[in-house]
Design a protein around this motif. Structure first.
Motif, mmCIF file in Angstrom:
data_model
loop_
_atom_site.group_PDB
_atom_site.id
_atom_site.type_symbol
_atom_site.label_atom_id
_atom_site.label_comp_id
_atom_site.label_asym_id
_atom_site.label_seq_id
_atom_site.Cartn_x
_atom_site.Cartn_y
_atom_site.Cartn_z
ATOM 1 N N VAL A 36 0.836 -1.212 0.000
ATOM 2 C CA VAL A 36 0.000 0.000 0.000
ATOM 3 C C VAL A 36 0.861 1.248 0.000
ATOM 4 C CG1 VAL A 36 -1.654 1.349 1.359
ATOM 5 C CG2 VAL A 36 -1.959 -1.124 1.119
ATOM 6 N N TYR A 37 1.875 1.273 0.850
ATOM 7 C CA TYR A 37 2.707 2.469 1.009
ATOM 8 C C TYR A 37 3.451 2.841 -0.262
ATOM 9 C CZ TYR A 37 2.126 0.890 5.874
ATOM 10 O OH TYR A 37 1.627 0.439 7.071
ATOM 11 N N ARG A 38 3.792 1.838 -1.083
ATOM 12 C CA ARG A 38 4.611 2.098 -2.273
ATOM 13 C C ARG A 38 3.795 2.610 -3.457
ATOM 14 N NH1 ARG A 38 7.463 -2.851 -0.825
ATOM 15 N NH2 ARG A 38 6.039 -3.967 -2.214
ATOM 16 N N GLN A 39 2.493 2.598 -3.372
ATOM 17 C CA GLN A 39 1.686 3.024 -4.514
ATOM 18 C C GLN A 39 1.865 4.521 -4.764
ATOM 19 O OE1 GLN A 39 -2.352 1.552 -4.821
ATOM 20 N NE2 GLN A 39 -1.926 -0.108 -3.379
ATOM 21 N N ARG A 40 2.088 4.881 -6.009
ATOM 22 C CA ARG A 40 2.388 6.272 -6.351
ATOM 23 C C ARG A 40 1.307 7.251 -5.897
ATOM 24 N NH1 ARG A 40 2.455 8.406 -12.472
ATOM 25 N NH2 ARG A 40 0.243 8.412 -12.000
ATOM 26 N N PRO A 41 0.015 6.962 -6.109
ATOM 27 C CA PRO A 41 -1.003 7.914 -5.642
ATOM 28 C C PRO A 41 -0.978 8.116 -4.131
ATOM 29 C CG PRO A 41 -1.952 6.342 -7.189
ATOM 30 C CD PRO A 41 -0.583 5.847 -6.858
ATOM 31 N N ILE A 42 -0.722 7.042 -3.377
ATOM 32 C CA ILE A 42 -0.654 7.161 -1.915
ATOM 33 C C ILE A 42 0.550 8.006 -1.511
ATOM 34 C CG2 ILE A 42 -0.386 5.874 0.243
ATOM 35 C CD1 ILE A 42 -3.119 5.592 -1.028
ATOM 36 N N LEU A 43 1.664 7.819 -2.192
ATOM 37 C CA LEU A 43 2.852 8.626 -1.894
ATOM 38 C C LEU A 43 2.601 10.101 -2.194
ATOM 39 C CD1 LEU A 43 5.682 6.295 -3.265
ATOM 40 C CD2 LEU A 43 5.171 6.815 -0.875
ATOM 41 N N CYS A 44 1.857 10.393 -3.261
ATOM 42 C CA CYS A 44 1.525 11.787 -3.583
ATOM 43 C C CYS A 44 0.703 12.414 -2.463
ATOM 44 C CB CYS A 44 0.744 11.852 -4.901
ATOM 45 S SG CYS A 44 1.706 11.461 -6.367
ATOM 46 N N ILE A 45 -0.289 11.680 -1.970
ATOM 47 C CA ILE A 45 -1.124 12.191 -0.881
ATOM 48 C C ILE A 45 -0.283 12.395 0.372
ATOM 49 C CG2 ILE A 45 -3.103 11.692 0.604
ATOM 50 C CD1 ILE A 45 -4.227 9.996 -1.732
ATOM 51 N N ALA A 46 0.602 11.433 0.659
ATOM 52 C CA ALA A 46 1.439 11.529 1.864
ATOM 53 C C ALA A 46 2.383 12.733 1.784
ATOM 54 C CB ALA A 46 2.234 10.237 2.049
ATOM 55 N N VAL A 47 2.978 12.958 0.616
ATOM 56 C CA VAL A 47 3.891 14.100 0.455
ATOM 57 C C VAL A 47 3.129 15.412 0.610
ATOM 58 C CG1 VAL A 47 5.358 15.327 -1.196
ATOM 59 C CG2 VAL A 47 5.547 12.847 -0.964
ATOM 60 N N TRP A 48 1.969 15.514 -0.040
ATOM 61 C CA TRP A 48 1.143 16.721 0.125
ATOM 62 C C TRP A 48 0.773 16.948 1.588
ATOM 63 C CZ3 TRP A 48 -4.166 15.867 1.519
ATOM 64 C CH2 TRP A 48 -4.864 17.043 1.775
ATOM 65 N N ASN A 49 0.294 15.917 2.257
ATOM 66 C CA ASN A 49 -0.143 16.054 3.643
ATOM 67 C C ASN A 49 1.027 16.412 4.561
ATOM 68 O OD1 ASN A 49 -2.349 15.807 5.585
ATOM 69 N ND2 ASN A 49 -1.264 14.017 6.365
ATOM 70 N N PHE A 50 2.197 15.871 4.273
ATOM 71 C CA PHE A 50 3.394 16.154 5.075
ATOM 72 C C PHE A 50 3.805 17.618 4.934
ATOM 73 C CE2 PHE A 50 7.899 16.507 5.850
ATOM 74 C CZ PHE A 50 8.149 15.665 6.918
ATOM 75 N N ILE A 51 3.942 18.086 3.695
ATOM 76 C CA ILE A 51 4.428 19.446 3.460
ATOM 77 C C ILE A 51 3.377 20.478 3.852
ATOM 78 C CG2 ILE A 51 5.287 21.055 1.715
ATOM 79 C CD1 ILE A 51 6.375 18.627 0.200
ATOM 80 N N TYR A 52 2.132 20.225 3.464
ATOM 81 C CA TYR A 52 1.073 21.169 3.826
ATOM 82 C C TYR A 52 0.869 21.219 5.342
ATOM 83 C CZ TYR A 52 -3.476 23.307 4.379
ATOM 84 O OH TYR A 52 -4.495 24.117 4.794
ATOM 85 N N GLY A 53 1.131 20.106 6.025
ATOM 86 C CA GLY A 53 0.983 20.080 7.478
ATOM 87 C C GLY A 53 1.853 21.114 8.170
ATOM 88 N N ILE A 54 3.014 21.408 7.610
ATOM 89 C CA ILE A 54 3.883 22.447 8.187
ATOM 90 C C ILE A 54 3.185 23.794 8.127
ATOM 91 C CG2 ILE A 54 6.104 23.614 7.971
ATOM 92 C CD1 ILE A 54 7.192 21.055 6.679
ATOM 93 N N ALA A 55 2.644 24.127 6.949
ATOM 94 C CA ALA A 55 1.933 25.401 6.793
ATOM 95 C C ALA A 55 0.706 25.446 7.701
ATOM 96 C CB ALA A 55 1.525 25.592 5.335
ATOM 97 N N TYR A 56 -0.007 24.335 7.787
ATOM 98 C CA TYR A 56 -1.217 24.284 8.619
ATOM 99 C C TYR A 56 -0.887 24.574 10.079
ATOM 100 C CZ TYR A 56 -5.164 22.301 11.166
ATOM 101 O OH TYR A 56 -6.217 22.114 12.031
ATOM 102 N N ALA A 57 0.144 23.926 10.598
ATOM 103 C CA ALA A 57 0.500 24.110 12.008
ATOM 104 C C ALA A 57 0.965 25.536 12.284
ATOM 105 C CB ALA A 57 1.588 23.111 12.403
#
Length: 279
Positions: A36-57
């Protein structure tokens, strides 16, 4: 406090698994779903959520500090934070409704970039209490887009069942990491001394996080649109192959368009990514 709350939780089902598999093995299996973790769409969501999380906090916790930096009292800064929280209570259901209407992927990218825009053209130039109140409400209304849409986006990829649980766990855990140091990073970026706009570097950093995070979802949008076009082409092609009912002129044009857009090339990749459709 979280530890106490965790101890008070009740399980939604008996801890004995009906499949005779131990609970700890089930947990271990969920934490090691690398398929599951290696799927490209999941990685895209994870990268977005990770980077955007900095701005959100940073947005979530910086208004009080920013208020005092422009001459407001701590009480006024706290009121702005409260207004922001109230706006989130209104904004999250509204964002869910908008996402249903215009597509989850479209709305997620749009509002992520929107926060970058209002940071650059609005937040940087705020000097009064009323302006900060307005920005606090506007930012609060839109900034919860990650909490509203990351689970539905994962469901678009994995459907339901154990795969969805694993995908949500992966994105949640990775997205939680930047929330810890984000505000410390913001305070470190604050310019000291008698300078105009002491939060300027922090504000630019927030905007960049939103831009880069939103950009990480473009490959996800291309994947989703490719899947939509592939499914529609399959239906039309099956109807054409059966020959029971001839395709209309409009259906033939659609089939030709899907065939052209799905050809592997850089130009078609860009066209699929930016194709104006509900996604």
């Amino acid at each position: 406090m979280l530890s106490i709350a965790t101890l008070l939780l009740r399980s939604r089902r008996p801890l004995k698994s009906p499949t005779k598999v131990s609970l700890w093995k089930e947990i271990k299996d969920q934490l090691t779903r690398f398929d599951v973790y290696r799927q490209r769409p999941i990685l895209c969501i994870a990268v977005w959520n990770f980077i955007y999380g900095i701005a959100y906090a940073i947005l979530l916790f910086s208004f009080s500090f920013y208020g005092t930096s422009i001459g407001l009292t701590r009480q006024q800064g706290s009121i702005v934070t409260t207004v922001q929280s109230v706006a989130q209570c209104i904004g999250r259901p509204a964002l869910g409704y908008i996402s249903d209407k215009m597509g989850r992927t479209n709305s997620t990218i749009l509002f992520t970039f929107f926060i970058a825009l209002i940071t650059l053209v609005y937040w940087i130039f705020i000097t009064t209490y009323s302006q900060l109140m307005g920005f606090g409400f506007l930012a609060g209304f839109t900034m919860g887009i990650n909490w509203v849409n990351f689970t539905p986006l994962i469901a678009d990829v994995l459907g339901g069942g154990p795969e969805l649980v694993a995908g949500v766990a992966f994105v949640t855990v990775t997205g939680g990491i930047p929330l810890i140091p984000a505000e410390i990073m913001a305070l470190k970026l604050k310019r000291t001394g008698d300078v105009d706009k002491p939060f300027l570097w922090c504000q630019i950093f927030v905007a960049l996080c939103c831009i880069v995070g939103g950009g990480a979802l473009f490959p996800f949008r291309e994947w989703k649109i490719s899947r939509m076009f592939t499914g529609r082409r399959r239906i039309l092609q099956a109807k054409l192959d059966k020959g029971e009912e001839p395709l209309t002129e409009l259906e033939l044009k659609r089939l030709d368009r899907y065939n052209r857009l799905l050809k592997p090339s850089l130009g078609n990749y860009v066209l699929r990514t930016l194709y104006p459709i509900k996604a």
